[in-house]
Structure formats: C-alpha cells, structure tokens
Design a protein around this motif. Structure first.
Motif, PDB file in Angstrom:
ATOM      1  N   GLY A 192       3.549  -7.529   1.836  1.00  8.78           N
ATOM      2  CA  GLY A 192       3.808  -8.356   0.668  1.00  8.78           C
ATOM      3  C   GLY A 192       3.928  -7.573  -0.627  1.00  8.78           C
ATOM      4  N   MET A 193       3.930  -6.253  -0.558  1.00  5.43           N
ATOM      5  CA  MET A 193       3.976  -5.418  -1.756  1.00  5.43           C
ATOM      6  C   MET A 193       5.395  -5.120  -2.212  1.00  5.43           C
ATOM      7  N   PHE A 194       6.379  -5.379  -1.349  1.00  3.28           N
ATOM      8  CA  PHE A 194       7.765  -5.071  -1.667  1.00  3.28           C
ATOM      9  C   PHE A 194       8.621  -6.327  -1.494  1.00  3.28           C
ATOM     10  N   VAL A 195       9.669  -6.421  -2.310  1.00  3.62           N
ATOM     11  CA  VAL A 195      10.543  -7.595  -2.264  1.00  3.62           C
ATOM     12  C   VAL A 195      11.797  -7.376  -1.423  1.00  3.62           C
ATOM     13  N   TYR A 223       2.947  -1.419  -6.166  1.00  6.66           N
ATOM     14  CA  TYR A 223       3.143  -0.114  -5.527  1.00  6.66           C
ATOM     15  C   TYR A 223       1.800   0.587  -5.337  1.00  6.66           C
ATOM     16  N   ASN A 224       0.976   0.604  -6.376  1.00  5.90           N
ATOM     17  CA  ASN A 224      -0.330   1.266  -6.285  1.00  5.90           C
ATOM     18  C   ASN A 224      -1.225   0.603  -5.250  1.00  5.90           C
ATOM     19  N   GLU A 225      -1.163  -0.715  -5.159  1.00  5.90           N
ATOM     20  CA  GLU A 225      -1.942  -1.417  -4.140  1.00  5.90           C
ATOM     21  C   GLU A 225      -1.458  -1.025  -2.745  1.00  5.90           C
ATOM     22  N   TYR A 226      -0.139  -0.948  -2.576  1.00  3.89           N
ATOM     23  CA  TYR A 226       0.403  -0.502  -1.287  1.00  3.89           C
ATOM     24  C   TYR A 226      -0.126   0.891  -0.945  1.00  3.89           C
ATOM     25  N   GLN A 227      -0.064   1.799  -1.905  1.00  2.00           N
ATOM     26  CA  GLN A 227      -0.501   3.178  -1.659  1.00  2.00           C
ATOM     27  C   GLN A 227      -1.984   3.262  -1.312  1.00  2.00           C
ATOM     28  N   SER A 228      -2.809   2.487  -1.970  1.00  2.00           N
ATOM     29  CA  SER A 228      -4.252   2.600  -1.737  1.00  2.00           C
ATOM     30  C   SER A 228      -4.730   1.798  -0.530  1.00  2.00           C
ATOM     31  N   VAL A 229      -4.117   0.633  -0.269  1.00  2.00           N
ATOM     32  CA  VAL A 229      -4.619  -0.250   0.780  1.00  2.00           C
ATOM     33  C   VAL A 229      -3.879  -0.074   2.112  1.00  2.00           C
ATOM     34  N   PHE A 230      -2.563   0.050   2.071  1.00  2.00           N
ATOM     35  CA  PHE A 230      -1.759  -0.012   3.290  1.00  2.00           C
ATOM     36  C   PHE A 230      -1.163   1.322   3.740  1.00  2.00           C
ATOM     37  N   ALA A 231      -0.741   2.157   2.809  1.00  2.00           N
ATOM     38  CA  ALA A 231       0.005   3.379   3.158  1.00  2.00           C
ATOM     39  C   ALA A 231      -0.764   4.335   4.066  1.00  2.00           C
TER      40      ALA A 231
END
Length: 100
Positions: free
Chosen positions: A34-37, A66-74
């Motif tokens: 859900g971090m990208f459209v 983007y930062n949430e994606y990097q910290s939580v999911f990436a």
C-alpha cells in the motif's frame, strides 16, 4: 510524487527465472504494502553491462510512504531477493522526485 527505481543487472542464466518471479511474486508483494500507487517494469536495451538489465519502478505519493516502505517492508522483501538470486545480480536503488 516520488519515483523509486531499482535497476538490476542479472546474469544471463538468472534473467528468465527472475523476470517470472518479479511479475508473479515480488511486484505484487511490493504493491500489496500500500506504499506505492503504481509500478512499471522495463528492460534496458542498450545497457553497457554484461548480462540482462531491468528497471523496476514504483511511484509513491509522499516521502513518508517511501520511508515507511523502506523501514517496514523493504528489508524482508530485499532479503527474499538476495536469497533467491544470491551472487547472480547487482542492484542499484535511486529515489527521484517528479519535477512537473
């Protein structure tokens, strides 16, 4: 809007397997965060590198997403990539901002 670009240079022997995995597994997992459209996958035709080069691009509405994606999911998603294709690729990641 931000564009997160992942350029991967793959060994020839890994390219077909990687492409199928990206299309069927990895990109859907990234989009499910859900971090990208939106996203797109491109093959570089005039790469000066040996092997096969692809760019996976993801559009984020904000730096916060983007930062949430990097910290939580990436971390987990990148670990899966590294495990599946260990020593068969090189990746470069860049974050870009749309100008207009």
């Amino acid at each position: 809007m931000l564009l997160y670009n992942v350029t991967l240079i793959l060994e020839d022997t890994a390219a077909e397997e990687w492409l199928q995995w990206m299309q069927e597994t990895h990109i859907p997992q990234v989009m499910d965060t859900g971090m990208f459209v939106s996203h797109r996958l491109l093959k570089v035709l005039d790469s000066p590198n040996e092997g096969v080069t692809y760019c996976a691009q993801y559009v984020a509405e904000s730096l916060e997403k983007y930062n949430e994606y990097q910290s939580v999911f990436a971390p987990a998603l990148q670990q899966d990539l590294n495990k599946r294709f260990e020593n068969r690729f090189v990746a470069y990641r860049t974050l870009m901002e749309y100008v207009d």
